[in-house]
Scaffold this active site. Structure first.
Site, PDB file in Angstrom:
ATOM      1  N   ARG A   1       1.175  -1.501  -0.045  1.00 17.03           N
ATOM      2  CA  ARG A   1       0.084  -0.315   0.356  1.00 17.03           C
ATOM      3  C   ARG A   1       0.722   1.105  -0.005  1.00 17.03           C
ATOM      4  NH1 ARG A   1      -2.349   2.926   4.416  1.00 17.03           N
ATOM      5  NH2 ARG A   1      -3.736   4.505   4.064  1.00 17.03           N
TER       6      ARG A   1
ATOM      7  N   TYR B   1      -3.889   1.717  16.314  1.00 16.95           N
ATOM      8  CA  TYR B   1      -1.746   1.576  16.597  1.00 16.95           C
ATOM      9  C   TYR B   1      -2.220   1.785  18.854  1.00 16.95           C
ATOM     10  CZ  TYR B   1      -0.048   3.304  12.589  1.00 16.95           C
ATOM     11  OH  TYR B   1       0.411   2.664  11.055  1.00 16.95           O
TER      12      TYR B   1
ATOM     13  N   GLU C   1      -7.709   8.060   7.125  1.00 20.04           N
ATOM     14  CA  GLU C   1      -7.241   9.662   7.698  1.00 20.04           C
ATOM     15  C   GLU C   1      -7.799   9.949   8.085  1.00 20.04           C
ATOM     16  OE1 GLU C   1      -3.985   8.296  10.846  1.00 20.04           O
ATOM     17  OE2 GLU C   1      -3.797   6.340  10.361  1.00 20.04           O
TER      18      GLU C   1
ATOM     19  N   HIS D   1      -2.541  10.813   0.671  1.00 21.64           N
ATOM     20  CA  HIS D   1      -2.411  10.362   2.513  1.00 21.64           C
ATOM     21  C   HIS D   1      -1.519  11.838   2.926  1.00 21.64           C
ATOM     22  CE1 HIS D   1      -0.491   7.440   5.080  1.00 21.64           C
ATOM     23  NE2 HIS D   1       0.029   8.327   6.084  1.00 21.64           N
TER      24      HIS D   1
ATOM     25  N   GLU E   1      -3.226  -0.173   8.258  1.00 22.19           N
ATOM     26  CA  GLU E   1      -1.491   0.084   8.958  1.00 22.19           C
ATOM     27  C   GLU E   1      -2.009  -0.418  10.857  1.00 22.19           C
ATOM     28  OE1 GLU E   1      -0.770   4.049   9.095  1.00 22.19           O
ATOM     29  OE2 GLU E   1      -1.603   4.149   7.044  1.00 22.19           O
TER      30      GLU E   1
ATOM     31  N   GLU F   1       8.514  10.552  10.360  1.00 25.83           N
ATOM     32  CA  GLU F   1       7.270  10.748  10.896  1.00 25.83           C
ATOM     33  C   GLU F   1       6.581  11.580  11.369  1.00 25.83           C
ATOM     34  OE1 GLU F   1       4.993   8.121  12.067  1.00 25.83           O
ATOM     35  OE2 GLU F   1       4.006   9.111  12.917  1.00 25.83           O
TER      36      GLU F   1
ATOM     37  N   ASN G   1      -6.557   1.420  10.360  1.00 24.46           N
ATOM     38  CA  ASN G   1      -5.420   1.843  10.562  1.00 24.46           C
ATOM     39  C   ASN G   1      -5.392   1.433  12.131  1.00 24.46           C
ATOM     40  OD1 ASN G   1      -4.844   2.427   8.620  1.00 24.46           O
ATOM     41  ND2 ASN G   1      -4.618   4.705   8.546  1.00 24.46           N
TER      42      ASN G   1
HETATM   43  C1  PNW Z   1      -0.527   6.974  11.246  1.00 26.94           C
HETATM   44  N1  PNW Z   1      -2.940  10.593  16.425  1.00 26.94           N
HETATM   45  O1  PNW Z   1      -0.929   8.628  11.869  1.00 26.94           O
HETATM   46  C2  PNW Z   1      -0.762   7.113   9.136  1.00 26.94           C
HETATM   47  O2  PNW Z   1      -1.067   6.707   8.224  1.00 26.94           O
HETATM   48  C3  PNW Z   1       1.026   7.379   9.609  1.00 26.94           C
HETATM   49  O3  PNW Z   1       1.436   8.053   7.935  1.00 26.94           O
HETATM   50  C4  PNW Z   1       1.836   7.359  10.452  1.00 26.94           C
HETATM   51  O4  PNW Z   1       3.287   7.614  10.449  1.00 26.94           O
HETATM   52  C5  PNW Z   1       1.645   6.884  10.736  1.00 26.94           C
HETATM   53  O5  PNW Z   1       0.081   6.612  11.673  1.00 26.94           O
HETATM   54  C6  PNW Z   1       2.085   6.439  12.479  1.00 26.94           C
HETATM   55  O6  PNW Z   1       1.714   7.560  13.324  1.00 26.94           O
HETATM   56  C7  PNW Z   1      -1.062   8.581  12.524  1.00 26.94           C
HETATM   57  O7  PNW Z   1      -2.494  11.037  16.697  1.00 26.94           O
HETATM   58  C8  PNW Z   1      -0.682   9.977  13.505  1.00 26.94           C
HETATM   59  O8  PNW Z   1      -4.403  10.136  16.597  1.00 26.94           O
HETATM   60  C9  PNW Z   1      -1.280  10.529  14.774  1.00 26.94           C
HETATM   61  C10 PNW Z   1      -2.315  10.082  15.161  1.00 26.94           C
HETATM   62  C11 PNW Z   1      -3.085   9.067  14.554  1.00 26.94           C
HETATM   63  C12 PNW Z   1      -2.091   8.712  12.912  1.00 26.94           C
END
Ligand code: PNW
Length: 456
Positions: free
Chosen positions: A74, A300, A163, A118, A364, A417, A298
Site C-alpha cells: 500500500r 495503533y 485517515e 495521504h 496499518e 514520521e 489503521n
Molecule cells: C498514521 N494521532 O498516523 C498514519 O497513517 C501514518 O502516516 C503514520 O506514520 C502512522 O500512523 C504512525 O503515526 C497517525 O495522533 C498520526 O492520533 C497521528 C495520530 C494517528 C495516526
C-alpha cells in the site's frame, strides 16, 4: 493460528514519508513541504526533502518487498506530482513514476493498493482555504480520475483518503500537522469536505470501472481506564456517554456518513457549537454514501476517556467538552502510545457489527521503538511481540466472524514520521539516512515467516 486462504499480507507507506525528490519531474509544493520548512513544526527541523529517497530507489525497495514475500504493498500518490498546482492537466512525468512503480510491483507479483490522499495537499489549494474550501473536494475527484486514467488498467485496489480524522483535526484543529491551523470550526468544515471529496472521487472511480474501493480511517476502541485491562468492567452512565461521544467524533463522524448516509447526532451537535452546519448542503450525504467495498482500519492504540465535568474541549476534539483524555495503564511504545493488542479485536468486532455489508482490512498496524543496529542486525524483539500480539487479535476477530481480508504492517521502511521527523522508527526495515542503506530488522524476517506460513 492459520488465517483464511486468501488473506492478504503486506506493508504500507506514504508518499511524503518516503519519496524525497520533492523538486523533481515537475512536482509542485505540498502543505507538508511548507509546514516542515517552517521552524518549530517538526522535531529537529526534519523535512521530507530526502526521506528514504524512494523516488530513486523504488526498484530496490520492490526487490526487498519480494524477498520479504509481501503479497500487497500500500503506497500513496503525491497529488502535487500529478497536479503541481492542484488542478488542471496532469503532469505526465509525475504519473510516469507511479506507472514504473506499479509495473515493478506486478512483475514481483505484489498487488498495489493505491491511496490517493495521504496528507500532501498541493500548497496552491491551501492558499484558497485547503479542505475548508468546498471546491477542494471537487479538485480531489478530478485528480483521482487522472490517476485512475493512468493506472486503472493495472491497479484493482483504490483507497480515497488516509485517515480523514487526522487531516481535519490535527491539520486544522490542534495544528500539530500541516497546514498547522488551529480552529475548531475550520476542522469540522474540513472533515465534511474531506468526506465530500471521498464521495465524489468514489463515484468517479466507480464510473470509470474501479473494481475495489475503500476508505482508510484511523480508529480505536474508546475505553474507560477500568476497561483497558478488564473488558468486563462496566462504566457508569457518564463514562459510557463520554466513550460513545468520543467514538462518534473519531469514527462515526466518517463511517456513519459513508456507510449509512448520516452523521451521528454528537457530531451535528459539535458542528452546531463550532460554526454551524451550513457547510453541509442538501444532497451531500447521498454523494458521501456512494457504496464502497471495504473499510481500511489503521490501529495503533485505544483511546482512553472518562467523564470529566467542566473540562474544556481538546483542540483536536471539538465536541469533547466534559471529557477527560487519559493515558492507559499499559506499557508504551517510543511514541508513548499504550500497547493494548486486544483493542484491535474489540474494535473490529464492533465495527463489523455497526457497518455490515463491507469487508475490512487492517491497513496499518505497527510500532516505533528505539532500534539499535548491532553488527548489521536489528534485534527488535519489542516490535516482534507488538506485531505478534496484534496478529493474534486479528485472528481472534476472524474467528469471531469479522470479514477481515488482510493485514498490512506500518511500515515497510523507517521514514519521516510527520511532526516527529526521523526520530521515530516504525519500519520493519531499518534505514540509515546518511547512506540510505536498508537493513531488514528481525521483525521483517519474522514477518516473512508469518506470511509464508499464513499465520502464527
Ligand atoms: C498514521 N494521532 O498516523 C498514519 O497513517 C501514518 O502516516 C503514520 O506514520 C502512522 O500512523 C504512525 O503515526 C497517525 O495522533 C498520526 O492520533 C497521528 C495520530 C494517528 C495516526
Amino acid at each position: 493460528m492459520i488465517f483464511p486462504e486468501d488473506f492478504v499480507w503486506g506493508a504500507a507507506t506514504a508518499s511524503y514519508q518516503i519519496e524525497g525528490a520533492v523538486k523533481e519531474d515537475g512536482r509542485g509544493q505540498s502543505i507538508w513541504d511548507t509546514f516542515s520548512h517552517s521552524p518549530g513544526n517538526v522535531a529537529n527541523g526534519d523535512t521530507g526533502d530526502m526521506a528514504c529517497d524512494h523516488y530513486h530507489r523504488y526498484a530496490d525497495d520492490v526487490e526487498l518487498m519480494r524477498e520479504l514475500r509481501l503479497a500487497a504493498y500500500r503506497f500513496s500518490v503525491a497529488w502535487p506530482r500529478i497536479q503541481p498546482d492542484g488542478s488542471g492537466p496532469a503532469n505526465p512525468r509525475g504519473l510516469a513514476f507511479y506507472d514504473r512503480l506499479v509495473d515493478r510491483l506486478l512483475a514481483a507479483e505484489i498487488s498495489p493498493y493505491v491511496t490517493l490522499y495521504h496528507w500532501d495537499l498541493p500548497q496552491a489549494l491551501q492558499e484558497r482555504g485547503g479542505w475548508t474550501d468546498r471546491d477542494t473536494a471537487h479538485r480531489f475527484a478530478e485528480y483521482a480520475a487522472a490517476v485512475y486514467d493512468r493506472l486503472g488498467d493495472r491497479v484493482r485496489h483504490w483507497a480515497t483518503l488516509n485517515e480523514p480524522w487526522v487531516s481535519a483535526f490535527l491539520g486544522y484543529g490542534n495544528g500539530v500537522h500541516a497546514p498547522g491551523r488551529r480552529d475548531p470550526g475550520e476542522a469540522m468544515r474540513a472533515a465534511h469536505h474531506l468526506l465530500l471529496g471521498h464521495g465524489l472521487a468514489a463515484a468517479r472511480l466507480r464510473e470509470l470501472g474501479a473494481p475495489h474501493l475503500m476508505l482508510v480511517v484511523n480508529s480505536a476502541p474508546v475505553l474507560t481506564p477500568a476497561q483497558v485491562n478488564d473488558p468486563s468492567a462496566t462504566p457508569g452512565e457518564a463514562d459510557a456517554a463520554a466513550t460513545e461521544r468520543v467514538h462518534a467524533l473519531l469514527t462515526g463522524q466518517f463511517l456513519d456518513p459513508v456507510i449509512h448516509g448520516r452523521y451521528p447526532e454528537q457530531v451535528l451537535e459539535a458542528a452546531r457549537r463550532n460554526g454551524g452546519t451550513g457547510h453541509i448542503h442538501d444532497g451531500d450525504l447521498e454523494i458521501i454514501a456512494t457504496p464502497i467495498d471495504q473499510i481500511g482500519i489503521n490501529y495503533y492504540n485505544p483511546c482512553v476517556v472518562e467523564a470529566s465535568p467542566g473540562q474544556p474541549a481538546d483542540a483536536a476534539w471539538p465536541g469533547s467538552e466534559d471529557v477527560g483524555f487519559r493515558g492507559a495503564d499499559a506499557p508504551t511504545t517510543a511514541m508513548g502510545w499504550p500497547i493494548v493488542p486486544d483493542g484491535l479485536s474489540r474494535l473490529l468486532v464492533r465495527l463489523s457489527g455497526d457497518y455490515p455489508g463491507v469487508s475490512f482490512m487492517v491497513t496499518e498496524n505497527g510500532a516505533a521503538f528505539d532500534d539499535v543496529v548491532e553488527n548489521g542486525r536489528v534485534h527488535d524483539t519489542d516490535r516482534v511481540s507488538y506485531l505478534e500480539g496484534h496478529l493474534r487479535e486479528a485472528h481472534r476477530a476472524v474467528e469471531a466472524g469479522v470479514d477481515l481480508r488482510g493485514y498490512l504492517v506500518w511500515s515497510l521502511l523507517d521514514n519521516f514520521e510527520w511532526a516527529e521527523g526521523y526520530s521515530r522508527r516504525f519500519g520493519i526495515v531499518h534505514v540509515d539516512y546518511a547512506t540510505q542503506v536498508r537493513v531488514p530488522k528481525d521483525s521483517a524476517l519474522w514477518f516473512r515467516d508469518v506470511i509464508v506460513r499464513n499465520g502464527l
